[in-house]
Design an enzyme around this catalytic site. Sequence first.
Site, PDB file in Angstrom:
ATOM      1  N   ARG A  57     -11.087  15.358   3.338  1.00  0.00           N
ATOM      2  CA  ARG A  57     -10.812  14.979   1.957  1.00  0.00           C
ATOM      3  C   ARG A  57     -11.684  13.792   1.573  1.00  0.00           C
ATOM      4  O   ARG A  57     -11.835  12.834   2.330  1.00  0.00           O
ATOM      5  CB  ARG A  57      -9.336  14.610   1.767  1.00  0.00           C
ATOM      6  CG  ARG A  57      -8.380  15.794   1.758  1.00  0.00           C
ATOM      7  CD  ARG A  57      -8.548  16.630   0.488  1.00  0.00           C
ATOM      8  NE  ARG A  57      -7.587  17.717   0.393  1.00  0.00           N
ATOM      9  CZ  ARG A  57      -7.786  18.952   0.807  1.00  0.00           C
ATOM     10  NH1 ARG A  57      -8.949  19.254   1.412  1.00  0.00           N
ATOM     11  NH2 ARG A  57      -6.872  19.883   0.647  1.00  0.00           N
ATOM     12  N   GLU A 116     -14.634  15.023  -7.009  1.00  0.00           N
ATOM     13  CA  GLU A 116     -15.128  16.404  -7.109  1.00  0.00           C
ATOM     14  C   GLU A 116     -14.752  17.018  -8.456  1.00  0.00           C
ATOM     15  O   GLU A 116     -13.662  16.771  -8.973  1.00  0.00           O
ATOM     16  CB  GLU A 116     -14.523  17.248  -5.985  1.00  0.00           C
ATOM     17  CG  GLU A 116     -14.922  16.785  -4.602  1.00  0.00           C
ATOM     18  CD  GLU A 116     -14.266  17.620  -3.502  1.00  0.00           C
ATOM     19  OE1 GLU A 116     -13.719  18.696  -3.814  1.00  0.00           O
ATOM     20  OE2 GLU A 116     -14.315  17.194  -2.349  1.00  0.00           O
ATOM     21  N   HIS A 128     -17.924  21.418  -0.940  1.00  0.00           N
ATOM     22  CA  HIS A 128     -16.547  21.723  -0.528  1.00  0.00           C
ATOM     23  C   HIS A 128     -16.414  23.211  -0.198  1.00  0.00           C
ATOM     24  O   HIS A 128     -15.661  23.948  -0.840  1.00  0.00           O
ATOM     25  CB  HIS A 128     -15.550  21.320  -1.628  1.00  0.00           C
ATOM     26  CG  HIS A 128     -14.157  21.118  -1.098  1.00  0.00           C
ATOM     27  ND1 HIS A 128     -13.282  20.233  -1.661  1.00  0.00           N
ATOM     28  CD2 HIS A 128     -13.491  21.690  -0.051  1.00  0.00           C
ATOM     29  CE1 HIS A 128     -12.127  20.257  -0.993  1.00  0.00           C
ATOM     30  NE2 HIS A 128     -12.230  21.139  -0.015  1.00  0.00           N
TER      31      HIS A 128
END
Length: 320
Positions: free
Chosen positions: A240, A269, A287
Amino acid sequence: MPETNPTQLLIARRVPQAVAARAVSEFRAYVTESDMDAWSVVDFCKKHDVRAVLIGKKSGLQEDHIAALPSTVKIIANASAGVDHMNVSYAREKGIVVTNAPDALTECTADFAMLLVLAACRRASEYEKIMRRGWGKSFGMTEMLGTRVNGKTLGIVGFGRIGRAVARRAQGFGMRVVYTDIQRASPSSENGATFFPNLGEMLPHCQVLSLHVPGGGLPLMTQKEFGLLPKGAVFVNAARGALVDEDALYDALTSGHLFSAGLDVYRNEPNVDARFASLENVFLTPHMASATVETRDQMGFTALDNVAAILDGRQALNPV
């Protein structure tokens, strides 16, 4: 008049075709064509009295959203391992079961973490750019050198399913593995890895560091923690973005304290700090750790398995 075949399940995020087909066949699901936001989920549930919802990050349900859901909703299913995009404790208070898919992502995420390790150590981003520009210049014995993975010590923060899977892969590359977690794993789970009771004690031993813990709260990696890593260390994050103080990471990369980094997750993000894209010693991916056909299908199927269990009056397979 009531619907003769009411929708039992709302799929509020885009899912693979195989997952959508099963959802429609088994639950008469409504499958969105674009990711819904949280209030759109609430409105749909009110209009159609659905019993289950499969959500994503954009449709993450916080306390006010959950409070507004109709009493028909019995389960909020997540097709990922993380649930940091919703208020789990409040959902429980309201009698709604929350589930995730902890096993579905393990192997692919571990594969991807090793990809980041290898790419960051061996300057993959730079080499690929050279080739796309047409190469055209041979490199001598002292130029464009990476750092060897074999023989290095890999530090793993979080020795759960993914952390242990990364450890197995790293050992296959001849790496020594050290780890830290809330508690020590069993000897069989350690498989030769060395436990450190806290992050600060472990970091000076880590030539490569990989994060595998949930996000949320204050950053785990700040200027202090990066400073504890040995000079020339490599940092990898496929967990994360919230775990990292990105100013501190940028400073560690530009000062030469870190040799390189491999990053799949970021604090903001999908609007990544542009400074990292300007650095040659950072390997960047958007990601994508779980992005394989097999894993994304399994993530969706796991969520549907949990929905089926709850709607059949059984216990959830993966309650949070």
